[in-house]
Write a protein that holds these residues in place. Structure first.
Motif, PDB file in Angstrom:
ATOM      1  N   ASN A  30       0.823  -1.214   0.000  1.00 49.25           N
ATOM      2  CA  ASN A  30       0.000   0.000   0.000  1.00 49.25           C
ATOM      3  C   ASN A  30       0.853   1.258   0.000  1.00 49.25           C
ATOM      4  O   ASN A  30       0.561   2.220  -0.727  1.00 49.25           O
ATOM      5  CB  ASN A  30      -0.967   0.000   1.185  1.00 49.25           C
ATOM      6  N   ALA A  31       1.901   1.259   0.796  1.00 49.17           N
ATOM      7  CA  ALA A  31       2.793   2.424   0.836  1.00 49.17           C
ATOM      8  C   ALA A  31       3.505   2.612  -0.506  1.00 49.17           C
ATOM      9  O   ALA A  31       3.585   3.740  -1.014  1.00 49.17           O
ATOM     10  CB  ALA A  31       3.822   2.255   1.957  1.00 49.17           C
ATOM     11  N   ALA A  32       3.981   1.531  -1.084  1.00 52.54           N
ATOM     12  CA  ALA A  32       4.681   1.622  -2.372  1.00 52.54           C
ATOM     13  C   ALA A  32       3.731   2.107  -3.460  1.00 52.54           C
ATOM     14  O   ALA A  32       4.077   2.982  -4.266  1.00 52.54           O
ATOM     15  CB  ALA A  32       5.276   0.266  -2.744  1.00 52.54           C
ATOM     16  N   ARG A  33       2.525   1.565  -3.492  1.00 48.62           N
ATOM     17  CA  ARG A  33       1.551   1.977  -4.519  1.00 48.62           C
ATOM     18  C   ARG A  33       1.264   3.467  -4.406  1.00 48.62           C
ATOM     19  O   ARG A  33       1.271   4.192  -5.398  1.00 48.62           O
ATOM     20  CB  ARG A  33       0.263   1.158  -4.395  1.00 48.62           C
ATOM     21  N   LYS A  34       1.026   3.964  -3.203  1.00 48.45           N
ATOM     22  CA  LYS A  34       0.719   5.377  -3.006  1.00 48.45           C
ATOM     23  C   LYS A  34       1.910   6.267  -3.362  1.00 48.45           C
ATOM     24  O   LYS A  34       1.761   7.260  -4.074  1.00 48.45           O
ATOM     25  CB  LYS A  34       0.293   5.634  -1.559  1.00 48.45           C
ATOM     26  N   LEU A  35       3.082   5.906  -2.886  1.00 46.02           N
ATOM     27  CA  LEU A  35       4.264   6.727  -3.160  1.00 46.02           C
ATOM     28  C   LEU A  35       4.623   6.747  -4.639  1.00 46.02           C
ATOM     29  O   LEU A  35       4.957   7.790  -5.190  1.00 46.02           O
ATOM     30  CB  LEU A  35       5.463   6.228  -2.341  1.00 46.02           C
ATOM     31  N   ILE A  36       4.565   5.592  -5.271  1.00 44.26           N
ATOM     32  CA  ILE A  36       4.915   5.522  -6.692  1.00 44.26           C
ATOM     33  C   ILE A  36       3.875   6.281  -7.514  1.00 44.26           C
ATOM     34  O   ILE A  36       4.232   6.988  -8.463  1.00 44.26           O
ATOM     35  CB  ILE A  36       5.089   4.067  -7.141  1.00 44.26           C
ATOM     36  N   ALA A  37       2.610   6.185  -7.151  1.00 42.22           N
ATOM     37  CA  ALA A  37       1.565   6.941  -7.856  1.00 42.22           C
ATOM     38  C   ALA A  37       1.799   8.438  -7.708  1.00 42.22           C
ATOM     39  O   ALA A  37       1.581   9.197  -8.644  1.00 42.22           O
ATOM     40  CB  ALA A  37       0.184   6.547  -7.338  1.00 42.22           C
ATOM     41  N   GLU A  38       2.273   8.866  -6.540  1.00 39.04           N
ATOM     42  CA  GLU A  38       2.498  10.287  -6.274  1.00 39.04           C
ATOM     43  C   GLU A  38       3.836  10.797  -6.805  1.00 39.04           C
ATOM     44  O   GLU A  38       3.909  11.901  -7.334  1.00 39.04           O
ATOM     45  CB  GLU A  38       2.472  10.545  -4.757  1.00 39.04           C
ATOM     46  N   CYS A  39       4.898   9.987  -6.635  1.00 38.22           N
ATOM     47  CA  CYS A  39       6.264  10.475  -6.873  1.00 38.22           C
ATOM     48  C   CYS A  39       7.010   9.771  -8.000  1.00 38.22           C
ATOM     49  O   CYS A  39       8.132  10.149  -8.306  1.00 38.22           O
ATOM     50  CB  CYS A  39       7.096  10.299  -5.596  1.00 38.22           C
ATOM     51  N   GLY A  40       6.442   8.733  -8.572  1.00 43.85           N
ATOM     52  CA  GLY A  40       7.141   7.969  -9.590  1.00 43.85           C
ATOM     53  C   GLY A  40       8.073   6.935  -8.970  1.00 43.85           C
ATOM     54  O   GLY A  40       8.273   6.908  -7.751  1.00 43.85           O
ATOM     55  N   PHE A  41       8.641   6.106  -9.825  1.00 42.91           N
ATOM     56  CA  PHE A  41       9.512   5.030  -9.341  1.00 42.91           C
ATOM     57  C   PHE A  41      10.773   5.569  -8.680  1.00 42.91           C
ATOM     58  O   PHE A  41      11.195   5.083  -7.644  1.00 42.91           O
ATOM     59  CB  PHE A  41       9.893   4.079 -10.480  1.00 42.91           C
ATOM     60  N   HIS A  42      11.382   6.568  -9.280  1.00 40.35           N
ATOM     61  CA  HIS A  42      12.639   7.092  -8.729  1.00 40.35           C
ATOM     62  C   HIS A  42      12.417   7.902  -7.460  1.00 40.35           C
ATOM     63  O   HIS A  42      13.274   7.914  -6.574  1.00 40.35           O
ATOM     64  CB  HIS A  42      13.370   7.925  -9.783  1.00 40.35           C
ATOM     65  N   GLY A  43      11.262   8.556  -7.362  1.00 39.33           N
ATOM     66  CA  GLY A  43      10.974   9.367  -6.178  1.00 39.33           C
ATOM     67  C   GLY A  43      10.526   8.567  -4.976  1.00 39.33           C
ATOM     68  O   GLY A  43      10.444   9.098  -3.870  1.00 39.33           O
ATOM     69  N   ALA A  44      10.218   7.293  -5.184  1.00 41.98           N
ATOM     70  CA  ALA A  44       9.762   6.436  -4.090  1.00 41.98           C
ATOM     71  C   ALA A  44      10.914   5.513  -3.678  1.00 41.98           C
ATOM     72  O   ALA A  44      10.996   4.376  -4.126  1.00 41.98           O
ATOM     73  CB  ALA A  44       8.549   5.629  -4.516  1.00 41.98           C
ATOM     74  N   SER A  45      11.782   6.024  -2.846  1.00 44.54           N
ATOM     75  CA  SER A  45      12.918   5.220  -2.390  1.00 44.54           C
ATOM     76  C   SER A  45      12.456   4.151  -1.412  1.00 44.54           C
ATOM     77  O   SER A  45      11.368   4.248  -0.826  1.00 44.54           O
ATOM     78  CB  SER A  45      13.965   6.114  -1.716  1.00 44.54           C
ATOM     79  N   VAL A  46      13.287   3.154  -1.231  1.00 45.74           N
ATOM     80  CA  VAL A  46      12.967   2.087  -0.270  1.00 45.74           C
ATOM     81  C   VAL A  46      12.792   2.672   1.124  1.00 45.74           C
ATOM     82  O   VAL A  46      11.877   2.282   1.854  1.00 45.74           O
ATOM     83  CB  VAL A  46      14.056   0.984  -0.297  1.00 45.74           C
TER      84      VAL A  46
END
Length: 189
Positions: free
Chosen positions: A10-26
């Motif tokens: 859920n956190a990854a889906r939200k962050l990637i939707a908001e910030c893209g793959f590169h903006g969503a660091s581990v």
């Protein structure tokens, strides 16, 4: 799935939707999920694996939703309308899944998945492969390459869903039916 794994998804889906793959660091994903970064690596060997597994999870949920009450032996048009209508309905209710999927498909991550889905690699065929094959064979659909049929059929649906999610239009049931029918008209003979 475990609760922590769900929280990470859920956190990854939200962050990637908001910030893209590169903006969503581990570390950002871990922070948003309320777990340590090391915990993510207990479930996923890498961020790339997390990204791909999250897409597969979304794809399974979409597939289960669109195939509910699917008229497998019905006319091609009826099946097409069912799939298109259910697809739009799912993504209206799950805009984060749409935003994630759109980013995934338009990235290097999605290239292999898209090719396999459309080309029907063994074990990866979809209901769309079968529908398009049958439609062309029955001369109900235009005799075009599958990539073209897929683009003509679903490109407009994706654009309309995106515009709904962005608030440019409001898709209600009658408009969804008109949009899917127009999409059908673009691929039928």
């Amino acid at each position: 799935m475990s609760c922590k794994r769900d929280d990470i998804f859920n956190a990854a889906r939200k962050l990637i939707a908001e910030c893209g793959f590169h903006g969503a660091s581990v570390s950002l994903i871990a922070d948003r999920a309320g777990v340590g970064a090391g915990t993510i690596y207990l479930y996923f060997k890498s961020k790339d694996i997390l990204i791909n597994e999250l897409y597969r999870d979304i794809e399974k949920r979409v597939s289960a939703f669109i195939l509910k009450s699917y008229p497998e032996t019905g006319p091609i048009r009826e099946r097409f309308i069912h799939l298109g209508t259910r697809l739009i309905t799912y993504f209206i209710a799950n805009p984060l899944d749409f935003r994630y999927g759109e980013q995934f498909y338009n990235s290097p991550y999605g290239t292999a998945f898209r090719r396999d889905r459309i080309m029907g690699e063994p074990g990866k065929r979809t209901v769309y492969n079968d529908l398009f094959e049958q439609g062309v064979a029955q001369q109900v659909l235009k005799d075009l390459p599958f990539f073209v049929i897929d683009s003509l059929a679903f490109g407009p649906l994706l654009a309309v869903m995106r515009d709904h999610i962005l608030g440019f239009i409001t898709l209600d049931k009658p408009l969804i039916e008109e949009v899917v029918a127009a999409s059908w008209d673009s691929v039928r003979r």
